[in-house]
Design an enzyme around this catalytic site. Structure first.
Site, mmCIF file in Angstrom:
data_model
loop_
_atom_site.group_PDB
_atom_site.id
_atom_site.type_symbol
_atom_site.label_atom_id
_atom_site.label_comp_id
_atom_site.label_asym_id
_atom_site.label_seq_id
_atom_site.Cartn_x
_atom_site.Cartn_y
_atom_site.Cartn_z
ATOM 1 N N LYS A 267 78.833 -39.435 68.694
ATOM 2 C CA LYS A 267 77.636 -39.759 69.481
ATOM 3 C C LYS A 267 77.308 -41.235 69.425
ATOM 4 O O LYS A 267 76.525 -41.727 70.220
ATOM 5 C CB LYS A 267 76.449 -38.951 68.957
ATOM 6 C CG LYS A 267 76.455 -37.529 69.468
ATOM 7 C CD LYS A 267 75.150 -36.860 69.133
ATOM 8 C CE LYS A 267 75.101 -35.449 69.710
ATOM 9 N NZ LYS A 267 74.643 -34.472 68.739
HETATM 10 N N1 GLU Z 1 74.567 -28.067 67.095
HETATM 11 C C1 GLU Z 1 75.969 -28.073 66.828
HETATM 12 C C2 GLU Z 1 76.563 -29.410 67.205
HETATM 13 O O1 GLU Z 1 75.944 -30.145 67.952
HETATM 14 C C3 GLU Z 1 76.721 -27.004 67.582
HETATM 15 C C4 GLU Z 1 76.393 -25.643 67.138
HETATM 16 C C5 GLU Z 1 77.337 -24.575 67.600
HETATM 17 O O2 GLU Z 1 77.862 -24.646 68.729
HETATM 18 O O3 GLU Z 1 77.535 -23.630 66.884
HETATM 19 O O4 GLU Z 1 77.636 -29.718 66.766
#
Ligand code: GLU
Length: 315
Positions: A267
């Protein structure tokens, strides 16, 4: 299950700008939902209140809308559902499956350094490369724990993995995608690789592992389609589902979109952020092509994924 009951989700953390890898994951989930007559949900995984911001959350929604993605319900914001996670944590605590762990990050690092220099071999690491929790306080007495907690010592709630595994002897899932090593089909879960993971903190009664499992269950997610970087975490997710009495979704881990240097996108790398690509004049069609999807929905890649869901997807 008929196809129209299928529920997919895209669950980013609004702690930075989405990149091409997120675009791929969101587009594939969205198309699978549209092609099966199922639903597509958006979830903001914003339990890390220090890093997640409303501005990033708006940016996520803007980027998705730009890609032609729409969601079927008001997005679930994890920070608004702490009571659900606290209830799950309490259920585990009632079964003595979690314990207050008092070693700080610095103390863990010092312990591991000392072990490695004295023993001349490395301390085990989890699949993300972090040292396993030494668990020195796993067997502390209730009295000792209560004393340290009442003295205001900082702690995190960790899963007592050995005890948890005793409850759930055989554990696995059917992988419809593949692991980073290409394993697919029936997979044997290996939660021991993760050690006593954190499930809650003093100020926030949850962690990534706990909230993702609780939300997938409460939102009725039938298909978790996500990047291969989360393949190994599925072992812990399956364990928590069994302990909490949740039925598991189908899992499909898809390939990651890599940067030109062959590394995972992050990111913080601005060049592949959807925002900067949009600002440089790219269209949604350009972005679809950049991630290997046909310019318009309905092409071969999502068909491939659809077929791999098996006959239940077409019923
Ligand atoms: N919030 C997690 C991420 O941004 C992804 C969660 C999931 O897909 O299980 O990596």
């Amino acid at each position: 299950m008929s196809a129209k009951d299928a529920v997919f989700r895209f669950a980013p953390s609004p702690n930075g700008e989405l990149h091409l890898g997120h675009a791929y994951s969101a587009l594939v989930n969205h198309e699978l939902a549209r092609q099966t007559g199922g639903r597509f949900l958006l979830r903001h995984e914003d339990i890390d209140l220090a890093r997640c911001t409303p501005a990033f959350e708006r940016q996520v929604e803007d980027d998705l809308a730009f890609l032609g993605i729409s969601w079927d319900e008001k997005p679930r914001r994890q920070s608004e559902h702490m009571a659900d996670y606290a209830a799950a944590l309490e259920a585990l605590a009632a079964e003595e499956l979690v314990y207050p762990a008092f070693m700080s990050r610095g103390e863990i690092r010092a312990f591991v350094d000392r072990y490695e220099s004295e023993e001349g071999r490395s301390w085990p690491r989890d699949p993300d490369g972090a040292p396993l929790y030494p668990g020195l306080d796993r067997h502390a007495t209730t009295k000792e724990r209560e004393r340290r907690m009442s003295e205001g010592e900082r702690f995190a709630w960790r899963l007592d993995l050995e005890r948890a595994i005793e409850r759930v002897p055989a554990l696995g899932w059917d992988e419809y995608g593949a692991s980073p090593l290409g394993e697919s089909g029936p997979i044997v879960a290996r939660p021991l690789e993760w050690g006593d993971v954190v499930l809650g903190r003093m100020d926030v009664p949850t962690s990534y592992h706990l909230s993702v499992v609780v939300d997938d269950a409460l939102q009725g997610i039938t298909d978790v389609v996500r990047g291969r970087d989360l393949f190994y975490a599925t072992s812990i997710h399956r364990l928590l589902q069994e302990l909490l009495g949740f039925s598991p979704p189908r899992y499909h881990h898809h390939p990651l979109i890599l940067g030109e240097d062959g590394r995972k996108l992050s990111k913080s790398a601005r060049d592949t952020s959807l925002k900067s690509l949009r600002e440089s004049g790219m269209t949604a069609e350009d972005i679809r092509r950049m991630v290997g999807l046909p310019g318009r929905p309905g092409g071969s890649l999502s068909e491939e994924i659809l077929m791999s869901r098996g006959s239940s997807a077409t019923g």
